[in-house]
Write a protein that holds these residues in place. Structure first.
Motif, PDB file in Angstrom:
ATOM      1  N   ALA A  18       0.818  -1.216   0.000  1.00 16.42           N
ATOM      2  CA  ALA A  18       0.000   0.000   0.000  1.00 16.42           C
ATOM      3  C   ALA A  18       0.851   1.265   0.000  1.00 16.42           C
ATOM      4  N   PHE A  19       2.060   1.170   0.551  1.00 16.88           N
ATOM      5  CA  PHE A  19       2.936   2.344   0.655  1.00 16.88           C
ATOM      6  C   PHE A  19       4.181   2.209  -0.217  1.00 16.88           C
ATOM      7  N   GLN A  20       4.060   1.477  -1.306  1.00 17.16           N
ATOM      8  CA  GLN A  20       5.201   1.248  -2.201  1.00 17.16           C
ATOM      9  C   GLN A  20       5.630   2.527  -2.910  1.00 17.16           C
ATOM     10  N   ALA A  21       4.677   3.402  -3.220  1.00 16.59           N
ATOM     11  CA  ALA A  21       5.007   4.650  -3.922  1.00 16.59           C
ATOM     12  C   ALA A  21       5.782   5.579  -2.984  1.00 16.59           C
ATOM     13  N   VAL A  22       6.829   6.194  -3.521  1.00 15.53           N
ATOM     14  CA  VAL A  22       7.636   7.137  -2.744  1.00 15.53           C
ATOM     15  C   VAL A  22       6.746   8.295  -2.292  1.00 15.53           C
ATOM     16  N   ASP A  23       6.955   8.742  -1.071  1.00 17.77           N
ATOM     17  CA  ASP A  23       6.223   9.841  -0.436  1.00 17.77           C
ATOM     18  C   ASP A  23       4.754   9.514  -0.152  1.00 17.77           C
ATOM     19  N   SER A  24       4.428   8.228  -0.060  1.00 19.19           N
ATOM     20  CA  SER A  24       3.055   7.828   0.265  1.00 19.19           C
ATOM     21  C   SER A  24       2.905   7.352   1.716  1.00 19.19           C
ATOM     22  N   PHE A  25       4.014   7.231   2.442  1.00 18.09           N
ATOM     23  CA  PHE A  25       4.008   6.631   3.784  1.00 18.09           C
ATOM     24  C   PHE A  25       3.253   7.482   4.792  1.00 18.09           C
ATOM     25  N   ASP A  26       2.330   6.844   5.493  1.00 17.78           N
ATOM     26  CA  ASP A  26       1.581   7.448   6.597  1.00 17.78           C
ATOM     27  C   ASP A  26       1.795   6.525   7.795  1.00 17.78           C
ATOM     28  N   PRO A  27       2.631   6.927   8.758  1.00  9.34           N
ATOM     29  CA  PRO A  27       2.980   6.002   9.843  1.00  9.34           C
ATOM     30  C   PRO A  27       1.781   5.475  10.637  1.00  9.34           C
ATOM     31  N   LYS A  28       0.833   6.334  10.965  1.00  7.78           N
ATOM     32  CA  LYS A  28      -0.324   5.878  11.749  1.00  7.78           C
ATOM     33  C   LYS A  28      -1.104   4.822  10.968  1.00  7.78           C
ATOM     34  N   ARG A  29      -1.355   5.094   9.700  1.00  5.21           N
ATOM     35  CA  ARG A  29      -2.106   4.144   8.875  1.00  5.21           C
ATOM     36  C   ARG A  29      -1.320   2.852   8.666  1.00  5.21           C
ATOM     37  N   LYS A  92       7.147  14.014  20.125  1.00  6.07           N
ATOM     38  CA  LYS A  92       6.334  15.002  20.850  1.00  6.07           C
ATOM     39  C   LYS A  92       7.156  15.946  21.731  1.00  6.07           C
ATOM     40  N   ASP A  93       8.326  15.513  22.182  1.00  5.29           N
ATOM     41  CA  ASP A  93       9.120  16.404  23.049  1.00  5.29           C
ATOM     42  C   ASP A  93      10.162  17.202  22.268  1.00  5.29           C
ATOM     43  N   GLY A  94      10.232  17.001  20.952  1.00  3.82           N
ATOM     44  CA  GLY A  94      11.092  17.814  20.102  1.00  3.82           C
ATOM     45  C   GLY A  94      12.581  17.575  20.242  1.00  3.82           C
ATOM     46  N   ASP A  95      12.973  16.387  20.740  1.00  2.00           N
ATOM     47  CA  ASP A  95      14.405  16.122  20.919  1.00  2.00           C
ATOM     48  C   ASP A  95      15.063  15.502  19.682  1.00  2.00           C
ATOM     49  N   GLY A  96      14.307  15.338  18.601  1.00  5.63           N
ATOM     50  CA  GLY A  96      14.880  14.835  17.359  1.00  5.63           C
ATOM     51  C   GLY A  96      14.961  13.323  17.273  1.00  5.63           C
ATOM     52  N   LYS A  97      14.305  12.627  18.198  1.00  4.41           N
ATOM     53  CA  LYS A  97      14.290  11.162  18.185  1.00  4.41           C
ATOM     54  C   LYS A  97      12.996  10.686  18.832  1.00  4.41           C
ATOM     55  N   ILE A  98      12.674   9.410  18.598  1.00  6.16           N
ATOM     56  CA  ILE A  98      11.420   8.859  19.096  1.00  6.16           C
ATOM     57  C   ILE A  98      11.703   7.882  20.233  1.00  6.16           C
ATOM     58  N   GLY A  99      11.167   8.182  21.398  1.00  7.94           N
ATOM     59  CA  GLY A  99      11.297   7.292  22.547  1.00  7.94           C
ATOM     60  C   GLY A  99      10.198   6.243  22.518  1.00  7.94           C
ATOM     61  N   ALA A 100      10.294   5.269  23.393  1.00  6.18           N
ATOM     62  CA  ALA A 100       9.325   4.165  23.434  1.00  6.18           C
ATOM     63  C   ALA A 100       7.908   4.663  23.697  1.00  6.18           C
ATOM     64  N   GLU A 101       7.745   5.613  24.594  1.00  5.76           N
ATOM     65  CA  GLU A 101       6.414   6.130  24.901  1.00  5.76           C
ATOM     66  C   GLU A 101       5.847   6.911  23.722  1.00  5.76           C
ATOM     67  N   GLU A 102       6.708   7.672  23.040  1.00  8.72           N
ATOM     68  CA  GLU A 102       6.264   8.422  21.868  1.00  8.72           C
ATOM     69  C   GLU A 102       5.837   7.464  20.750  1.00  8.72           C
ATOM     70  N   PHE A 103       6.592   6.387  20.582  1.00 11.40           N
ATOM     71  CA  PHE A 103       6.261   5.390  19.568  1.00 11.40           C
ATOM     72  C   PHE A 103       4.913   4.748  19.885  1.00 11.40           C
ATOM     73  N   ALA A 104       4.716   4.350  21.137  1.00 10.52           N
ATOM     74  CA  ALA A 104       3.465   3.730  21.550  1.00 10.52           C
ATOM     75  C   ALA A 104       2.289   4.683  21.341  1.00 10.52           C
ATOM     76  N   ALA A 105       2.496   5.967  21.630  1.00 18.05           N
ATOM     77  CA  ALA A 105       1.431   6.952  21.440  1.00 18.05           C
ATOM     78  C   ALA A 105       1.073   7.074  19.958  1.00 18.05           C
ATOM     79  N   LEU A 106       2.072   7.085  19.095  1.00 21.11           N
ATOM     80  CA  LEU A 106       1.822   7.178  17.647  1.00 21.11           C
ATOM     81  C   LEU A 106       1.069   5.956  17.147  1.00 21.11           C
ATOM     82  N   VAL A 107       1.506   4.786  17.562  1.00 21.13           N
ATOM     83  CA  VAL A 107       0.897   3.525  17.109  1.00 21.13           C
ATOM     84  C   VAL A 107      -0.539   3.395  17.600  1.00 21.13           C
ATOM     85  N   CYS A 108      -0.785   3.769  18.836  1.00 13.31           N
ATOM     86  CA  CYS A 108      -2.068   3.479  19.474  1.00 13.31           C
ATOM     87  C   CYS A 108      -3.088   4.583  19.420  1.00 13.31           C
ATOM     88  N   GLU A 109      -2.714   5.771  18.961  1.00 18.52           N
ATOM     89  CA  GLU A 109      -3.697   6.876  18.963  1.00 18.52           C
ATOM     90  C   GLU A 109      -4.693   6.778  17.843  1.00 18.52           C
TER      91      GLU A 109
END
Length: 109
Positions: A18-29, A92-109
């Motif tokens: 579904a996300f094979q096309a370049v610039d089509s990636f939607d992480p939540k989806r 979400k905290d703007g530190d330029g990287k994704i922590g475990a809690e931030e990842f879980a929030a993105l996946v589960c929201e």
């Protein structure tokens, strides 16, 4: 550990296709399509650790570029635009990287 030990191989293939096309990636989806959103907090944490290739406790921008490779060896690299959008969506905290809690929030929201 591989993603197919957590997720269904057919779901992974459908999502990657579904996300094979370049610039089509939607992480939540994408994470919803592969079935990660419906998994337990423990499985989401396992997925985070797989994506955290250098085991730093964070998924950095350089690791995001290769996120599809963790789902299938022939997965494409994310474009710079997709990588930055992924980071912006999760960091979400703007530190330029994704922590475990931030990842879980993105996946589960």
């Amino acid at each position: 550990m591989a993603m197919n030990s957590i997720l269904n191989t057919d779901d992974i293939k459908k999502a990657l296709d579904a996300f094979q096309a370049v610039d089509s990636f939607d992480p939540k989806r994408f994470f919803e399509m592969v079935g990660l959103k419906a998994k337990s907090a423990e499985d989401v944490k396992k997925a985070f650790h797989i994506l955290d290739a250098d085991s730093s406790g964070f998924i950095e921008e350089e690791e995001l570029k290769f996120v599809f490779k963790h789902f299938a060896t022939d997965g494409r690299d994310l474009s710079d635009k997709e990588t930055k959008a992924f980071l912006q969506a999760a960091d979400k905290d703007g530190d330029g990287k994704i922590g475990a809690e931030e990842f879980a929030a993105l996946v589960c929201e």
